[in-house]
Design a protein around this motif. Structure first.
Motif, PDB file in Angstrom:
ATOM      1  N   LEU A  13       0.761  -1.130  -0.127  1.00 36.78           N
ATOM      2  CA  LEU A  13      -0.093  -0.015   0.079  1.00 36.78           C
ATOM      3  C   LEU A  13       0.630   1.173   0.075  1.00 36.78           C
ATOM      4  O   LEU A  13       0.368   2.234  -0.823  1.00 36.78           O
ATOM      5  N   ALA A  14       1.822   1.331   0.731  1.00 33.83           N
ATOM      6  CA  ALA A  14       2.882   2.421   0.872  1.00 33.83           C
ATOM      7  C   ALA A  14       3.399   2.702  -0.355  1.00 33.83           C
ATOM      8  O   ALA A  14       3.146   4.185  -0.471  1.00 33.83           O
ATOM      9  N   PRO A  15       3.879   2.077  -1.258  1.00 32.26           N
ATOM     10  CA  PRO A  15       4.517   2.569  -2.699  1.00 32.26           C
ATOM     11  C   PRO A  15       3.213   3.079  -3.492  1.00 32.26           C
ATOM     12  O   PRO A  15       3.450   4.242  -4.296  1.00 32.26           O
ATOM     13  N   ARG A  16       2.079   2.626  -3.335  1.00 31.49           N
ATOM     14  CA  ARG A  16       0.827   2.792  -4.259  1.00 31.49           C
ATOM     15  C   ARG A  16       0.589   4.411  -3.774  1.00 31.49           C
ATOM     16  O   ARG A  16       0.206   5.239  -4.658  1.00 31.49           O
ATOM     17  N   LEU A  21       0.451  10.283  -4.876  1.00 24.08           N
ATOM     18  CA  LEU A  21       0.662  11.400  -4.175  1.00 24.08           C
ATOM     19  C   LEU A  21       2.056  12.349  -5.196  1.00 24.08           C
ATOM     20  O   LEU A  21       1.874  13.540  -5.333  1.00 24.08           O
ATOM     21  N   GLY A  22       2.841  11.778  -5.547  1.00 24.25           N
ATOM     22  CA  GLY A  22       3.809  12.366  -6.122  1.00 24.25           C
ATOM     23  C   GLY A  22       5.080  12.842  -5.708  1.00 24.25           C
ATOM     24  O   GLY A  22       4.796  12.809  -4.259  1.00 24.25           O
ATOM     25  N   PRO A  23       5.887  13.609  -6.083  1.00 24.31           N
ATOM     26  CA  PRO A  23       7.123  14.003  -5.337  1.00 24.31           C
ATOM     27  C   PRO A  23       7.117  15.083  -4.496  1.00 24.31           C
ATOM     28  O   PRO A  23       8.054  15.367  -3.743  1.00 24.31           O
ATOM     29  N   LEU A  24       6.008  15.632  -4.439  1.00 28.46           N
ATOM     30  CA  LEU A  24       5.617  16.890  -3.502  1.00 28.46           C
ATOM     31  C   LEU A  24       5.388  16.494  -2.038  1.00 28.46           C
ATOM     32  O   LEU A  24       5.693  17.166  -0.991  1.00 28.46           O
ATOM     33  N   TRP A  25       5.307  15.017  -1.874  1.00 30.03           N
ATOM     34  CA  TRP A  25       4.807  14.531  -0.510  1.00 30.03           C
ATOM     35  C   TRP A  25       5.908  13.532  -0.088  1.00 30.03           C
ATOM     36  O   TRP A  25       6.380  12.706  -0.908  1.00 30.03           O
ATOM     37  N   VAL A  26       6.129  13.335   1.075  1.00 27.61           N
ATOM     38  CA  VAL A  26       7.088  12.605   1.749  1.00 27.61           C
ATOM     39  C   VAL A  26       6.198  11.399   2.440  1.00 27.61           C
ATOM     40  O   VAL A  26       5.520  11.813   3.395  1.00 27.61           O
ATOM     41  N   VAL A  27       6.503  10.321   2.035  1.00 29.52           N
ATOM     42  CA  VAL A  27       5.665   9.039   2.591  1.00 29.52           C
ATOM     43  C   VAL A  27       7.044   8.337   3.381  1.00 29.52           C
ATOM     44  O   VAL A  27       8.034   7.737   2.647  1.00 29.52           O
ATOM     45  N   GLY A  33       7.445  -4.604  12.918  1.00 26.51           N
ATOM     46  CA  GLY A  33       7.889  -5.987  13.162  1.00 26.51           C
ATOM     47  C   GLY A  33       9.400  -5.709  13.378  1.00 26.51           C
ATOM     48  O   GLY A  33      10.141  -6.376  14.146  1.00 26.51           O
ATOM     49  N   HIS A  34      10.133  -4.864  12.701  1.00 31.35           N
ATOM     50  CA  HIS A  34      11.408  -4.524  12.659  1.00 31.35           C
ATOM     51  C   HIS A  34      11.816  -3.189  13.333  1.00 31.35           C
ATOM     52  O   HIS A  34      13.113  -2.949  13.645  1.00 31.35           O
ATOM     53  N   SER A  35      10.876  -2.358  13.637  1.00 25.69           N
ATOM     54  CA  SER A  35      11.190  -0.969  14.397  1.00 25.69           C
ATOM     55  C   SER A  35      12.000  -0.287  13.439  1.00 25.69           C
ATOM     56  O   SER A  35      12.967   0.526  14.068  1.00 25.69           O
ATOM     57  N   THR A  36      11.917  -0.301  12.239  1.00 25.94           N
ATOM     58  CA  THR A  36      12.513   0.668  11.467  1.00 25.94           C
ATOM     59  C   THR A  36      11.480   1.499  10.710  1.00 25.94           C
ATOM     60  O   THR A  36      10.286   1.087  10.264  1.00 25.94           O
ATOM     61  N   ALA A  37      11.920   2.632  10.131  1.00 26.56           N
ATOM     62  CA  ALA A  37      11.329   3.306   9.420  1.00 26.56           C
ATOM     63  C   ALA A  37      11.913   4.003   7.771  1.00 26.56           C
ATOM     64  O   ALA A  37      13.293   4.343   7.972  1.00 26.56           O
ATOM     65  N   LYS A  38      11.324   3.686   6.839  1.00 21.66           N
ATOM     66  CA  LYS A  38      12.125   3.962   5.409  1.00 21.66           C
ATOM     67  C   LYS A  38      11.292   4.900   4.655  1.00 21.66           C
ATOM     68  O   LYS A  38       9.988   5.055   4.910  1.00 21.66           O
ATOM     69  N   PHE A  39      11.937   5.569   3.920  1.00 21.27           N
ATOM     70  CA  PHE A  39      11.207   6.485   2.774  1.00 21.27           C
ATOM     71  C   PHE A  39      10.442   5.689   1.752  1.00 21.27           C
ATOM     72  O   PHE A  39      11.354   4.659   1.191  1.00 21.27           O
ATOM     73  N   VAL A  40       9.391   5.946   1.386  1.00 22.39           N
ATOM     74  CA  VAL A  40       8.943   5.098   0.091  1.00 22.39           C
ATOM     75  C   VAL A  40       9.217   6.139  -0.923  1.00 22.39           C
ATOM     76  O   VAL A  40       8.717   7.157  -0.951  1.00 22.39           O
ATOM     77  N   TRP A  49      16.578   4.408   2.750  1.00 28.61           N
ATOM     78  CA  TRP A  49      16.848   4.774   3.884  1.00 28.61           C
ATOM     79  C   TRP A  49      16.836   6.477   3.838  1.00 28.61           C
ATOM     80  O   TRP A  49      17.035   6.930   4.965  1.00 28.61           O
ATOM     81  N   VAL A  50      17.244   6.866   2.764  1.00 25.47           N
ATOM     82  CA  VAL A  50      17.283   8.207   2.560  1.00 25.47           C
ATOM     83  C   VAL A  50      16.078   9.063   1.665  1.00 25.47           C
ATOM     84  O   VAL A  50      15.523   8.279   0.935  1.00 25.47           O
ATOM     85  N   GLN A  51      15.930  10.115   1.977  1.00 19.76           N
ATOM     86  CA  GLN A  51      14.423  10.699   1.378  1.00 19.76           C
ATOM     87  C   GLN A  51      14.789  10.794  -0.132  1.00 19.76           C
ATOM     88  O   GLN A  51      13.894  10.247  -0.845  1.00 19.76           O
ATOM     89  N   ASP A  52      15.857  11.258  -0.674  1.00 20.97           N
ATOM     90  CA  ASP A  52      16.142  11.442  -2.150  1.00 20.97           C
ATOM     91  C   ASP A  52      16.874  10.487  -2.786  1.00 20.97           C
ATOM     92  O   ASP A  52      18.140  10.709  -2.928  1.00 20.97           O
TER      93      ASP A  52
END
Length: 133
Positions: A13-16, A21-27, A33-40, A49-52
């Motif tokens: 769901l996250a990549p969809r 939303l396109g490049p103006l939004w950061v998801v 389960g792994h207690s990690t956050a990544k940029f979609v 791991w990085v936004q851009d």
């Protein structure tokens, strides 16, 4: 059990959502389960791991040229309209073509504004036929 069901659907769901939303939004996707956050990524179906992660969006493979009031003439699916010399797309079109596309877009806008003042269907049809040529 209900949380596990939702957890399995998140990576799809996250990549969809990001592509919609396109490049103006950061998801960001939180993996509980792994207690990690990544940029979609809005360009590819991966998590980073990085936004851009991508410096420029990839050039679209299928570009259409459409004349419409107050829109740029180049269109690509998933991107919308864009300028012929937009550096983000790196099309590297020759200057004369870029100038012609801008002029054509300007002519379409001017024709529509003239029609809005005159409201003359016959003249508008004739001008549109000329612009189509």
């Amino acid at each position: 059990m209900e949380l596990r069901t939702h957890r399995k659907g998140g990576p799809e769901l996250a990549p969809r959502l990001a592509m919609h939303l396109g490049p103006l939004w950061v998801v960001r996707f939180w993996n509980d389960g792994h207690s990690t956050a990544k940029f979609v990524c809005w360009q590819c179906p991966r998590l980073h791991w990085v936004q851009d992660a991508h410096t420029n969006p990839p050039a679209p493979l299928h570009i259409s040229v459409e004349g419409e009031y107050k829109w740029q003439q180049l269109r690509a699916e998933g991107i919308g309209d864009f300028a012929p010399d937009d550096p983000a797309f790196s099309l590297d079109l020759f200057d004369e073509l870029v100038a012609d596309l801008y002029q054509s877009s300007h002519d379409i806008d001017a024709n529509m504004e003239l029609y809005l003042r005159e409201r003359d269907e016959a003249n508008d049809d004739a001008r549109r036929a000329e612009l189509d040529q």
